[in-house]
Design a protein around this motif. Structure first.
Motif, PDB file in Angstrom:
ATOM      1  N   LEU B  32       0.843  -1.187   0.000  1.00 40.84           N
ATOM      2  CA  LEU B  32       0.000   0.000   0.000  1.00 40.84           C
ATOM      3  C   LEU B  32       0.880   1.239   0.000  1.00 40.84           C
ATOM      4  O   LEU B  32       1.890   1.289   0.716  1.00 40.84           O
ATOM      5  N   PHE B  33       0.485   2.221  -0.811  1.00 41.09           N
ATOM      6  CA  PHE B  33       1.300   3.411  -1.020  1.00 41.09           C
ATOM      7  C   PHE B  33       0.443   4.661  -0.782  1.00 41.09           C
ATOM      8  O   PHE B  33      -0.727   4.707  -1.159  1.00 41.09           O
ATOM      9  N   TRP B  34       1.044   5.670  -0.178  1.00 46.94           N
ATOM     10  CA  TRP B  34       0.427   6.993  -0.059  1.00 46.94           C
ATOM     11  C   TRP B  34       1.249   7.995  -0.876  1.00 46.94           C
ATOM     12  O   TRP B  34       2.465   8.098  -0.705  1.00 46.94           O
ATOM     13  N   TYR B  35       0.549   8.722  -1.752  1.00 49.50           N
ATOM     14  CA  TYR B  35       1.182   9.747  -2.580  1.00 49.50           C
ATOM     15  C   TYR B  35       0.494  11.088  -2.343  1.00 49.50           C
ATOM     16  O   TYR B  35      -0.659  11.159  -1.940  1.00 49.50           O
ATOM     17  N   ARG B  36       1.227  12.153  -2.643  1.00 53.33           N
ATOM     18  CA  ARG B  36       0.674  13.502  -2.607  1.00 53.33           C
ATOM     19  C   ARG B  36       0.932  14.141  -3.970  1.00 53.33           C
ATOM     20  O   ARG B  36       2.040  14.023  -4.512  1.00 53.33           O
ATOM     21  N   GLN B  37      -0.086  14.815  -4.509  1.00 53.00           N
ATOM     22  CA  GLN B  37       0.061  15.454  -5.823  1.00 53.00           C
ATOM     23  C   GLN B  37      -0.225  16.942  -5.727  1.00 53.00           C
ATOM     24  O   GLN B  37      -1.285  17.350  -5.245  1.00 53.00           O
ATOM     25  N   THR B  38       0.703  17.751  -6.198  1.00 57.34           N
ATOM     26  CA  THR B  38       0.522  19.196  -6.286  1.00 57.34           C
ATOM     27  C   THR B  38       0.996  19.664  -7.653  1.00 57.34           C
ATOM     28  O   THR B  38       1.740  18.955  -8.347  1.00 57.34           O
ATOM     29  N   MET B  39       0.574  20.834  -8.039  1.00 55.26           N
ATOM     30  CA  MET B  39       0.987  21.377  -9.335  1.00 55.26           C
ATOM     31  C   MET B  39       2.493  21.595  -9.352  1.00 55.26           C
ATOM     32  O   MET B  39       3.148  21.351 -10.363  1.00 55.26           O
ATOM     33  N   MET B  40       3.028  22.060  -8.240  1.00 57.53           N
ATOM     34  CA  MET B  40       4.448  22.424  -8.206  1.00 57.53           C
ATOM     35  C   MET B  40       5.363  21.205  -8.182  1.00 57.53           C
ATOM     36  O   MET B  40       6.408  21.192  -8.838  1.00 57.53           O
ATOM     37  N   TYR B  48       5.284   3.834   1.961  1.00 54.43           N
ATOM     38  CA  TYR B  48       4.633   2.632   1.501  1.00 54.43           C
ATOM     39  C   TYR B  48       4.813   1.495   2.499  1.00 54.43           C
ATOM     40  O   TYR B  48       5.781   1.440   3.243  1.00 54.43           O
ATOM     41  N   PHE B  49       3.813   0.621   2.512  1.00 55.58           N
ATOM     42  CA  PHE B  49       3.750  -0.520   3.414  1.00 55.58           C
ATOM     43  C   PHE B  49       3.821  -1.808   2.599  1.00 55.58           C
ATOM     44  O   PHE B  49       3.299  -1.894   1.489  1.00 55.58           O
ATOM     45  N   ASN B  50       4.437  -2.805   3.197  1.00 59.50           N
ATOM     46  CA  ASN B  50       4.409  -4.144   2.629  1.00 59.50           C
ATOM     47  C   ASN B  50       3.960  -5.091   3.742  1.00 59.50           C
ATOM     48  O   ASN B  50       4.587  -5.119   4.824  1.00 59.50           O
ATOM     49  N   ASN B  51       2.893  -5.839   3.483  1.00 62.25           N
ATOM     50  CA  ASN B  51       2.340  -6.718   4.530  1.00 62.25           C
ATOM     51  C   ASN B  51       2.096  -5.966   5.834  1.00 62.25           C
ATOM     52  O   ASN B  51       2.451  -6.442   6.925  1.00 62.25           O
ATOM     53  N   ARG B  85       0.161  24.810   3.505  1.00 60.16           N
ATOM     54  CA  ARG B  85       1.031  24.191   2.499  1.00 60.16           C
ATOM     55  C   ARG B  85       0.792  22.682   2.348  1.00 60.16           C
ATOM     56  O   ARG B  85       1.366  22.063   1.444  1.00 60.16           O
ATOM     57  N   ASP B  86      -0.034  22.109   3.199  1.00 62.84           N
ATOM     58  CA  ASP B  86      -0.398  20.693   3.077  1.00 62.84           C
ATOM     59  C   ASP B  86      -1.516  20.491   2.053  1.00 62.84           C
ATOM     60  O   ASP B  86      -1.844  19.349   1.719  1.00 62.84           O
ATOM     61  N   SER B  87      -2.100  21.578   1.591  1.00 63.42           N
ATOM     62  CA  SER B  87      -3.176  21.477   0.615  1.00 63.42           C
ATOM     63  C   SER B  87      -2.676  20.777  -0.645  1.00 63.42           C
ATOM     64  O   SER B  87      -1.672  21.174  -1.239  1.00 63.42           O
ATOM     65  N   ALA B  88      -3.372  19.719  -1.031  1.00 66.05           N
ATOM     66  CA  ALA B  88      -2.943  18.880  -2.156  1.00 66.05           C
ATOM     67  C   ALA B  88      -4.002  17.799  -2.357  1.00 66.05           C
ATOM     68  O   ALA B  88      -4.972  17.723  -1.612  1.00 66.05           O
ATOM     69  N   VAL B  89      -3.778  16.964  -3.369  1.00 62.47           N
ATOM     70  CA  VAL B  89      -4.592  15.755  -3.522  1.00 62.47           C
ATOM     71  C   VAL B  89      -3.750  14.582  -3.030  1.00 62.47           C
ATOM     72  O   VAL B  89      -2.609  14.412  -3.476  1.00 62.47           O
ATOM     73  N   TYR B  90      -4.304  13.820  -2.122  1.00 67.41           N
ATOM     74  CA  TYR B  90      -3.597  12.683  -1.543  1.00 67.41           C
ATOM     75  C   TYR B  90      -4.182  11.398  -2.131  1.00 67.41           C
ATOM     76  O   TYR B  90      -5.386  11.168  -2.073  1.00 67.41           O
ATOM     77  N   PHE B  91      -3.293  10.580  -2.684  1.00 66.18           N
ATOM     78  CA  PHE B  91      -3.719   9.326  -3.296  1.00 66.18           C
ATOM     79  C   PHE B  91      -3.202   8.136  -2.504  1.00 66.18           C
ATOM     80  O   PHE B  91      -2.079   8.144  -1.998  1.00 66.18           O
ATOM     81  N   CYS B  92      -4.036   7.124  -2.458  1.00 67.23           N
ATOM     82  CA  CYS B  92      -3.643   5.835  -1.927  1.00 67.23           C
ATOM     83  C   CYS B  92      -3.628   4.855  -3.103  1.00 67.23           C
ATOM     84  O   CYS B  92      -4.459   4.961  -4.016  1.00 67.23           O
ATOM     85  N   ALA B  93      -2.681   3.930  -3.091  1.00 68.17           N
ATOM     86  CA  ALA B  93      -2.600   2.920  -4.150  1.00 68.17           C
ATOM     87  C   ALA B  93      -2.206   1.588  -3.523  1.00 68.17           C
ATOM     88  O   ALA B  93      -1.557   1.550  -2.469  1.00 68.17           O
ATOM     89  N   SER B  94      -2.596   0.497  -4.168  1.00 66.29           N
ATOM     90  CA  SER B  94      -2.188  -0.814  -3.684  1.00 66.29           C
ATOM     91  C   SER B  94      -1.713  -1.663  -4.860  1.00 66.29           C
ATOM     92  O   SER B  94      -2.051  -1.395  -6.017  1.00 66.29           O
TER      93      SER B  94
END
Lengths: 110, 114
Positions: B32-40, B48-51, B85-94
């Motif tokens: 499982l992965f956590w990402y953050r997306q910003t324009m800049m 990221y986590f494994n098991n 400055r934490d404003s962003a889109v946060y994505f989770c992925a697996s």
């Protein structure tokens, strides 16, 4: 650290035209992934390439990984408005996480 | 297959407040992965986590950020206290158990800190 550079950063094409997006790595790629993102949505997996010289196609989208495994290209044939979005390439590191390129914003004009 | 589910879709909060983002990965996926997306800065890997075990948290910006995965079907990303400055889109992925499996992304949480 490894970096992925995409070109162009943005692209505007007329519907029906072909286009190519490039992804260049500073180091050898071990697994190259292409994703598409529409505004306000998550990333959609398109294709994965692992072997040098490998080429894959899905509908009108073809991706290639060069022999030296440091560059990949994504080619769209006869573009349609539905192809519009942001295209991102991603690569695995030795630690097994996945990092992404800078993205290419594609606009297709009807 | 319901895909990766994130909640909430949108979060608006005031500076200094605690924010908790939630993620349910695809059943059977062990990474499982956590990402953050910003324009800049584009798409940045936070952790990221494994098991269920955190493997690499070098992308977590500072101690205000923390992530947990108490079981295989749930993860949280917490920001305390939040800043503009934490404003962003946060994505989770697996991703699945096979090496080099592609990541499957959720639709993200758009965070706005005022």
């Amino acid at each position: 650290s490894q970096e992925l550079e995409q070109s162009p950063q943005s692209l505007i094409v007329q519907e029906g035209k072909n286009l190519t997006i490039n992804c260049t790595s500073s180091k050898t790629l071990y697994g190259l992934y292409w994703y598409k993102q529409k505004y306000g949505e998550g990333l959609i997996f398109l294709m994965m390439l692992q072997k040098g010289g490998e080429e894959k196609s899905h509908e009108k989208i073809t991706a290639k990984l060069d022999e030296k495994k440091q560059q990949s290209s994504l080619h769209i044939t006869a573009s349609q408005p539905s192809h519009a979005g942001i295209y991102l390439c991603g690569a695995r590191t030795g630690a097994n996480n996945l990092f992404f390129g800078t993205g290419t914003r594609l606009t297709v004009i009807p | 297959d319901a895909g990766v589910i994130q909640s909430p879709r949108h979060e608006v909060t005031e500076m200094g407040q605690e924010v908790t983002l939630r993620c349910k990965p695809i059943s059977g996926h062990n990474s499982l992965f956590w990402y953050r997306q910003t324009m800049m800065r584009g798409l940045e890997l936070l952790i990221y986590f494994n098991n269920n075990v955190p493997i690499d948290d070098s992308g977590m910006p500072e101690d205000r950020f923390s992530a947990k995965m108490p079981n295989a079907s749930f993860s949280t990303l917490k920001i305390q206290p939040s800043e503009p400055r934490d404003s962003a889109v946060y994505f989770c992925a697996s991703s699945g158990r096979v090496g080099n499996s592609p990541l499957h992304f959720g639709n993200g949480t758009r965070l706005t800190v005022t």
